[in-house]
Design an enzyme around this catalytic site. Structure first.
Site, PDB file in Angstrom:
ATOM      1  N   LYS A  28     -13.692  -0.983 -13.881  1.00 42.23           N
ATOM      2  CA  LYS A  28     -14.034  -2.220 -13.180  1.00 42.23           C
ATOM      3  C   LYS A  28     -14.553  -3.284 -14.160  1.00 42.23           C
ATOM      4  O   LYS A  28     -14.361  -4.484 -13.944  1.00 42.23           O
ATOM      5  CB  LYS A  28     -15.043  -1.933 -12.063  1.00 42.23           C
ATOM      6  CG  LYS A  28     -14.415  -1.177 -10.885  1.00 42.23           C
ATOM      7  CD  LYS A  28     -13.298  -1.999 -10.224  1.00 42.23           C
ATOM      8  CE  LYS A  28     -12.686  -1.305  -9.037  1.00 42.23           C
ATOM      9  NZ  LYS A  28     -11.650  -2.112  -8.352  1.00 42.23           N
TER      10      LYS A  28
ATOM     11  N   TYR B  56     -14.992   5.085 -13.615  1.00 43.20           N
ATOM     12  CA  TYR B  56     -14.799   4.011 -12.637  1.00 43.20           C
ATOM     13  C   TYR B  56     -15.441   2.707 -13.122  1.00 43.20           C
ATOM     14  O   TYR B  56     -14.825   1.635 -13.056  1.00 43.20           O
ATOM     15  CB  TYR B  56     -15.390   4.441 -11.297  1.00 43.20           C
ATOM     16  CG  TYR B  56     -15.308   3.408 -10.221  1.00 43.20           C
ATOM     17  CD1 TYR B  56     -14.085   3.065  -9.640  1.00 43.20           C
ATOM     18  CD2 TYR B  56     -16.453   2.744  -9.759  1.00 43.20           C
ATOM     19  CE1 TYR B  56     -14.002   2.106  -8.647  1.00 43.20           C
ATOM     20  CE2 TYR B  56     -16.382   1.781  -8.769  1.00 43.20           C
ATOM     21  CZ  TYR B  56     -15.150   1.466  -8.215  1.00 43.20           C
ATOM     22  OH  TYR B  56     -15.074   0.504  -7.230  1.00 43.20           O
TER      23      TYR B  56
ATOM     24  N   ALA C 103     -19.874  -0.648  -0.242  1.00 41.24           N
ATOM     25  CA  ALA C 103     -19.403  -1.206   1.025  1.00 41.24           C
ATOM     26  C   ALA C 103     -19.036  -0.086   1.989  1.00 41.24           C
ATOM     27  O   ALA C 103     -18.521   0.960   1.576  1.00 41.24           O
ATOM     28  CB  ALA C 103     -18.205  -2.121   0.777  1.00 41.24           C
TER      29      ALA C 103
ATOM     30  N   THR D 269     -16.781   1.481   3.891  1.00 43.76           N
ATOM     31  CA  THR D 269     -15.327   1.571   4.073  1.00 43.76           C
ATOM     32  C   THR D 269     -14.942   3.048   4.204  1.00 43.76           C
ATOM     33  O   THR D 269     -15.757   3.935   3.905  1.00 43.76           O
ATOM     34  CB  THR D 269     -14.574   0.983   2.859  1.00 43.76           C
ATOM     35  OG1 THR D 269     -14.790   1.852   1.736  1.00 43.76           O
ATOM     36  CG2 THR D 269     -15.024  -0.422   2.526  1.00 43.76           C
TER      37      THR D 269
ATOM     38  N   ASP E  15       0.859  -1.193   0.000  1.00 45.42           N
ATOM     39  CA  ASP E  15       0.000   0.000   0.000  1.00 45.42           C
ATOM     40  C   ASP E  15       0.890   1.236   0.000  1.00 45.42           C
ATOM     41  O   ASP E  15       2.113   1.158   0.193  1.00 45.42           O
ATOM     42  CB  ASP E  15      -0.919  -0.009   1.243  1.00 45.42           C
ATOM     43  CG  ASP E  15      -2.202   0.800   1.034  1.00 45.42           C
ATOM     44  OD1 ASP E  15      -2.101   1.959   0.590  1.00 45.42           O
ATOM     45  OD2 ASP E  15      -3.285   0.276   1.314  1.00 45.42           O
TER      46      ASP E  15
ATOM     47  N   ASP F  68       3.625   1.857  -4.894  1.00 44.70           N
ATOM     48  CA  ASP F  68       2.540   2.482  -5.639  1.00 44.70           C
ATOM     49  C   ASP F  68       2.287   1.584  -6.848  1.00 44.70           C
ATOM     50  O   ASP F  68       3.203   1.346  -7.653  1.00 44.70           O
ATOM     51  CB  ASP F  68       2.990   3.885  -6.077  1.00 44.70           C
ATOM     52  CG  ASP F  68       1.896   4.659  -6.793  1.00 44.70           C
ATOM     53  OD1 ASP F  68       1.002   4.035  -7.403  1.00 44.70           O
ATOM     54  OD2 ASP F  68       1.967   5.900  -6.762  1.00 44.70           O
ATOM     55  N   VAL F  69       1.064   1.091  -6.996  1.00 47.47           N
ATOM     56  CA  VAL F  69       0.798   0.145  -8.093  1.00 47.47           C
ATOM     57  C   VAL F  69       0.927   0.798  -9.479  1.00 47.47           C
ATOM     58  O   VAL F  69       0.923   0.095 -10.488  1.00 47.47           O
ATOM     59  CB  VAL F  69      -0.574  -0.567  -7.964  1.00 47.47           C
ATOM     60  CG1 VAL F  69      -0.645  -1.386  -6.686  1.00 47.47           C
ATOM     61  CG2 VAL F  69      -1.727   0.413  -8.071  1.00 47.47           C
TER      62      VAL F  69
ATOM     63  N   ASN G 158      -6.365  -5.594  -4.877  1.00 46.11           N
ATOM     64  CA  ASN G 158      -7.508  -4.850  -4.335  1.00 46.11           C
ATOM     65  C   ASN G 158      -7.329  -3.333  -4.380  1.00 46.11           C
ATOM     66  O   ASN G 158      -8.320  -2.607  -4.306  1.00 46.11           O
ATOM     67  CB  ASN G 158      -7.735  -5.335  -2.892  1.00 46.11           C
ATOM     68  CG  ASN G 158      -8.647  -4.442  -2.115  1.00 46.11           C
ATOM     69  OD1 ASN G 158      -9.863  -4.513  -2.260  1.00 46.11           O
ATOM     70  ND2 ASN G 158      -8.078  -3.559  -1.306  1.00 46.11           N
TER      71      ASN G 158
HETATM   72  P1  NAI Z   1     -10.153   2.402   0.597  1.00 45.74           P
HETATM   73  O1  NAI Z   1      -9.904   3.750   0.010  1.00 45.74           O
HETATM   74  O2  NAI Z   1     -10.697   2.306   1.990  1.00 45.74           O
HETATM   75  O3  NAI Z   1      -8.834   1.517   0.481  1.00 45.74           O
HETATM   76  C1  NAI Z   1      -8.096   1.476  -0.712  1.00 45.74           C
HETATM   77  C2  NAI Z   1      -6.629   1.270  -0.385  1.00 45.74           C
HETATM   78  O4  NAI Z   1      -5.911   1.240  -1.635  1.00 45.74           O
HETATM   79  C3  NAI Z   1      -6.034   2.412   0.448  1.00 45.74           C
HETATM   80  O5  NAI Z   1      -5.321   1.896   1.564  1.00 45.74           O
HETATM   81  C4  NAI Z   1      -5.120   3.129  -0.536  1.00 45.74           C
HETATM   82  O6  NAI Z   1      -3.965   3.710   0.080  1.00 45.74           O
HETATM   83  C5  NAI Z   1      -4.732   1.986  -1.485  1.00 45.74           C
HETATM   84  N1  NAI Z   1      -4.278   2.509  -2.770  1.00 45.74           N
HETATM   85  C6  NAI Z   1      -4.891   3.431  -3.557  1.00 45.74           C
HETATM   86  N2  NAI Z   1      -4.136   3.735  -4.616  1.00 45.74           N
HETATM   87  C7  NAI Z   1      -3.004   2.986  -4.511  1.00 45.74           C
HETATM   88  C8  NAI Z   1      -1.825   2.870  -5.290  1.00 45.74           C
HETATM   89  N3  NAI Z   1      -1.638   3.621  -6.393  1.00 45.74           N
HETATM   90  N4  NAI Z   1      -0.871   1.989  -4.900  1.00 45.74           N
HETATM   91  C9  NAI Z   1      -1.029   1.257  -3.774  1.00 45.74           C
HETATM   92  N5  NAI Z   1      -2.121   1.344  -2.986  1.00 45.74           N
HETATM   93  C10 NAI Z   1      -3.095   2.198  -3.347  1.00 45.74           C
HETATM   94  O7  NAI Z   1     -11.152   1.674  -0.431  1.00 45.74           O
HETATM   95  P2  NAI Z   1     -12.108   0.389  -0.335  1.00 45.74           P
HETATM   96  O8  NAI Z   1     -13.503   0.885  -0.297  1.00 45.74           O
HETATM   97  O9  NAI Z   1     -11.629  -0.552   0.677  1.00 45.74           O
HETATM   98  O10 NAI Z   1     -11.878  -0.209  -1.804  1.00 45.74           O
HETATM   99  C11 NAI Z   1     -10.998  -1.276  -2.056  1.00 45.74           C
HETATM  100  C12 NAI Z   1     -11.312  -1.864  -3.415  1.00 45.74           C
HETATM  101  O11 NAI Z   1     -12.688  -2.241  -3.452  1.00 45.74           O
HETATM  102  C13 NAI Z   1     -11.117  -0.893  -4.585  1.00 45.74           C
HETATM  103  O12 NAI Z   1     -10.560  -1.597  -5.682  1.00 45.74           O
HETATM  104  C14 NAI Z   1     -12.530  -0.445  -4.915  1.00 45.74           C
HETATM  105  O13 NAI Z   1     -12.671  -0.084  -6.263  1.00 45.74           O
HETATM  106  C15 NAI Z   1     -13.306  -1.712  -4.599  1.00 45.74           C
HETATM  107  N6  NAI Z   1     -14.712  -1.507  -4.336  1.00 45.74           N
HETATM  108  C16 NAI Z   1     -15.120  -0.725  -3.300  1.00 45.74           C
HETATM  109  C17 NAI Z   1     -16.460  -0.552  -3.066  1.00 45.74           C
HETATM  110  C18 NAI Z   1     -16.970   0.286  -1.945  1.00 45.74           C
HETATM  111  O14 NAI Z   1     -18.178   0.593  -1.952  1.00 45.74           O
HETATM  112  N7  NAI Z   1     -16.152   0.660  -0.967  1.00 45.74           N
HETATM  113  C19 NAI Z   1     -17.494  -1.179  -3.929  1.00 45.74           C
HETATM  114  C20 NAI Z   1     -16.936  -1.988  -4.989  1.00 45.74           C
HETATM  115  C21 NAI Z   1     -15.593  -2.131  -5.176  1.00 45.74           C
END
Ligand code: NAI
Length: 244
Positions: free
Chosen positions: A149, A145, A178, A180, A37, A53-54, A80
Site C-alpha cells: 500500500k 500488505y 473499514a 467490509t 472483478d 483478474d487484475v 480498488n
Molecule cells: P473486499 O474483499 O470486500 O473486496 C475486494 C474485491 O476485490 C472483491 O470483490 C474481490 O473479488 C476483488 N478482487 C480481489 N482480487 C482480485 C483480482 N485479482 N482481480 C480482480 N478483482 C479482485 O475488500 P475491501 O475491504 O472492500 O477492500 C477493497 C480495497 O480497500 C482493497 O484494495 C483494500 O486493500 C483496501 N482497504 C481496505 C480496508 C479495510 O479495512 N477493509 C482498509 C484500507 C484499505
C-alpha cells in the site's frame, strides 16, 4: 459532490465492500458504471460486469475494451481491487510478497495502462487508487500488505506527475479499518471475534470502524469536478488514525 452525468466509471473490485459502495454511489451520482472483478456477486442490473483478474494483463485489456465498446468511452477509473496478508517479515514468504504485489500494485498498473489511451480522450478524466492507512502508518503484523500500500501511494504520486498535463488527475484514498466483507472474514477467523472487533474499533481515534460508504464518498469527491485542482494526494479516511 459533483455531477457524473454522462461520465463512464470503471471500478475494480466492485463486487464487494468499498468497491461495491463506490460503484453504487457513482451510479446514484449519474455515472454509467462498469465493475471489473473476479465475481459479479449480485451486481445491480444497470451496471456492466466485466469479469477479469487484475493479475492477468490480457483479461484486463479485454475487460477495458469491453467497457469502452459498451459505453463509448471511459472517464473515471477506481483502482480498488486488493488482497490482504498478515504477519511480520520473518514469517513472510517470497510467494506471498509476489502474490500481494501482483494484485495490489502491478494489478493497478495493468488496469491504468489499459485505460490511459481512453482517459486521454475524456476531458474529465480521473483515477482514484485505494491505498490504506497501512501504507502511511506502521501497523503490527501487516508487513507485506503495508509495503504494497505504500507502493500504491507512491505510484499515485508518480502517475499524477506523469499525466496531469494530459488532463488526467490521479489521487488515492487511505482508509482505516473499514467494515467490509474482507474485515468480517478476518474477524470470523479470530479466536474471539468480539474482542478482535473491539480492538480494531479502539485503534481508530473516532472509536469505530470506517464505513464503506464513507470511503466511497471520498473516492467520489476525488473522481469528480469538485476536486478539479487536486492531483497526487492521498486522502486519509481513517477516523484520525494517521493524525496521531
Ligand atoms: P473486499 O474483499 O470486500 O473486496 C475486494 C474485491 O476485490 C472483491 O470483490 C474481490 O473479488 C476483488 N478482487 C480481489 N482480487 C482480485 C483480482 N485479482 N482481480 C480482480 N478483482 C479482485 O475488500 P475491501 O475491504 O472492500 O477492500 C477493497 C480495497 O480497500 C482493497 O484494495 C483494500 O486493500 C483496501 N482497504 C481496505 C480496508 C479495510 O479495512 N477493509 C482498509 C484500507 C484499505
Amino acid at each position: 459532490m459533483g455531477d457524473f452525468d454522462g461520465l463512464v466509471a470503471l471500478v475494480t473490485g466492485g463486487g464487494s465492500g468499498i468497491g461495491r459502495s463506490t460503484a453504487e454511489l457513482l451510479s446514484r451520482l449519474g455515472a454509467r458504471v462498469a465493475v471489473l472483478d473476479l465475481v459479479a456477486n449480485g451486481l445491480p442490473e444497470d451496471m456492466l460486469f466485466v469479469r477479469a483478474d487484475v493479475t492477468d494483463d490480457q483479461s484486463v485489456r479485454h475487460a477495458v475494451e469491453a467497457v469502452v465498446e459498451h459505453f463509448g468511452g471511459l472517464d473515471v477509473v477506481v483502482n480498488n481491487a486488493g488482497i490482504g496478508a498478515q504477519g511480520d517479515v520473518a514469517a513472510s514468504t517470497d510467494d506471498e510478497w509476489l502474490k500481494v504485489y501482483d494484485v495490489n500494485v502491478v494489478g493497478m498498473a495493468r488496469v491504468t495502462r489499459a485505460c490511459l489511451p481512453h482517459l486521454r480522450k475524456s476531458g474529465a478524466a480521473a483515477i482514484v487508487n485505494t491505498g490504506s492507512i497501512a501504507g502511511t502508518a506502521g501497523l503490527p503484523q501487516r508487513a507485506v500488505y503495508s509495503a504494497s500500500k505504500g507502493a500504491v501511494h507512491a505510484l499515485t504520486r508518480a502517475l499524477a506527475a506523469d499525466h496531469i498535463r494530459e488532463g488526467i488527475r490521479v489521487n488515492a484514498v487511505a482508509p482505516g479499518t473499514a467494515d467490509t466483507p474482507w474485515v468480517r472474514r478476518l474477524l470470523d477467523s479470530a479466536p474471539d471475534p468480539e474482542a478482535e472487533r473491539a480492538a480494531l474499533e479502539a485503534r481508530q481515534p473516532h472509536g469505530r470502524l470506517v464505513t464503506a460508504d464513507e470511503v466511497a464518498g471520498a473516492i467520489a469527491y476525488l473522481a469528480g469536478p469538485l476536486s478539479g485542482s487536486t492531483a497526487g494526494t492521498v486522502l486519509a479516511v481513517d477516523g484520525g488514525m494517521d493524525a496521531l
